[in-house]
Design an enzyme around this catalytic site. Structure first.
Site, mmCIF file in Angstrom:
data_model
loop_
_atom_site.group_PDB
_atom_site.id
_atom_site.type_symbol
_atom_site.label_atom_id
_atom_site.label_comp_id
_atom_site.label_asym_id
_atom_site.label_seq_id
_atom_site.Cartn_x
_atom_site.Cartn_y
_atom_site.Cartn_z
ATOM 1 N N TYR A 39 -2.906 -6.347 16.857
ATOM 2 C CA TYR A 39 -3.246 -5.315 15.812
ATOM 3 C C TYR A 39 -4.467 -4.473 15.794
ATOM 4 C CZ TYR A 39 -2.956 -4.323 10.748
ATOM 5 O OH TYR A 39 -2.920 -3.801 9.431
ATOM 6 N N ASP A 61 0.124 -12.311 14.193
ATOM 7 C CA ASP A 61 -1.075 -12.687 14.408
ATOM 8 C C ASP A 61 -1.061 -13.745 15.352
ATOM 9 O OD1 ASP A 61 -1.925 -10.840 12.707
ATOM 10 O OD2 ASP A 61 -2.789 -12.382 11.257
ATOM 11 N N GLN A 118 -5.861 -11.221 16.530
ATOM 12 C CA GLN A 118 -5.190 -9.874 16.303
ATOM 13 C C GLN A 118 -5.614 -8.984 17.589
ATOM 14 O OE1 GLN A 118 -6.276 -8.364 12.341
ATOM 15 N NE2 GLN A 118 -4.026 -8.926 11.808
ATOM 16 N N ILE A 148 0.858 -1.052 -0.017
ATOM 17 C CA ILE A 148 0.128 -0.055 0.083
ATOM 18 C C ILE A 148 0.870 1.302 -0.153
ATOM 19 C CG2 ILE A 148 -1.447 1.472 1.471
ATOM 20 C CD1 ILE A 148 -3.112 -1.257 2.375
#
Ligand code: CAA
Length: 241
Positions: free
Chosen positions: A148, A89, A145, A14
């Protein structure tokens, strides 16, 4: 003077799409990367965009890195895109302290480090654009996650607070929350798990990095000065915040 944009984690995925798009929009662009020399070399070769190596998890390295970019390009950073991030993860009962810390440091502490390095310059100038990359998993939570989802939700809170502080100084601060996007970050996911994830995306496919870059391009535009503190979800309908 042409605006200068700095994209962290900008040589792949990205971040690379954002860097390319902002350059195509006519901005001067510099990108940061942590360690993948081969990716940096090929990105430089393909785009001509200069790359600067430091670790966004390291506070002092961020201060020095930003000063180095500004010296090399001869102007202060006008646009900062905090894109660099990692996943580690694991279900919480199996998650190590290191897996927790890696994600908090790279995905959340880095925002403090990088914004702290550019905010004085933006305030002095009375203009700035900051875009922080969050995630659909901040908004909906994600099995495996806790680290995260927490860090990326922190990104949204950070964005709102800094937007309020910066509004009177001509600086906008926004977040983009991508859904599952076709990059290396998905490579480690078990194919069967991945099929299950895809089935939850109403648009029926993964996002493309260029689609995230399109949103960043909009947010950093001169004409987006009234958009601040927002989180733009780009997730193929997977989660409607
Ligand atoms: N919801 C409910 N239950 C689930 C589940 C889910 N999403 N996923 C797995 N389970 C269940 C399993 O069926 C299994 O049940 P049983 O014990 O009854 O068989 C149990 O939970 C344990 O599952 P695993 O054997 O898969 O556990 P694991 O410890 O081997 O793996 C994991 C856990 C690593 C988190 C793995 O499930 C995984 O990779 N999940 C995907 C995580 C993910 O989506 N990451 C996104 C990365 S991309 C990204 O983050 C970018 C972005 O911004 C979008």
């Amino acid at each position: 003077m042409t605006r200068l944009a700095l994209v962290t984690g900008g040589t792949r995925g990205i971040g690379a799409a954002i860097a390319r798009r902002l350059a195509a929009d006519g901005l001067r662009v510099a990108v940061n990367y942590r360690g993948n020399e081969a990716a940096a070399e090929s990105f430089r070769h393909d785009t001509g965009i200069p790359t600067f190596r430091w670790d966004v998890a390291d506070h002092d390295a961020c201060q020095a890195g930003v000063r180095e970019v500004e010296k090399a390009l001869g102007q202060a950073v006008d646009v900062l895109v905090n894109n660099a991030g990692v996943t580690r993860d694991a279900m919480l009962h199996k998650m190590s302290l290191q897996q927790w810390r890696d994600v908090m440091q790279d995905d959340l502490d880095a925002l403090f480090h990088m914004c702290r390095a550019v905010i004085d310059g933006m305030r002095a100038k009375g203009w700035g654009r900051i875009v922080n990359i969050s995630s659909v998993n901040a908004q909906k939570g994600q099995f495996g996650q806790a680290n995260y989802s927490a860090a990326k939700a922190g990104v949204i809170g950070f964005t709102k607070a800094l937007a309020l502080e910066s509004a009177r100084k001509g600086i906008t601060v926004n977040a983009v929350a991508p859904g599952y996007t076709d990059t290396d970050m998905l490579a480690g996911i078990d194919p069967q798990v991945m099929e299950g994830i895809k089935a939850q995306i109403p648009v029926g496919r993964l996002g493309r990095p260029e689609e995230i870059a399109h949103a960043v391009s909009f947010l950093v535009d001169e004409r987006a000065g009234f958009v601040t503190g927002a989180t733009l979800a780009i997730n193929g309908g997977q989660y409607l915040a």
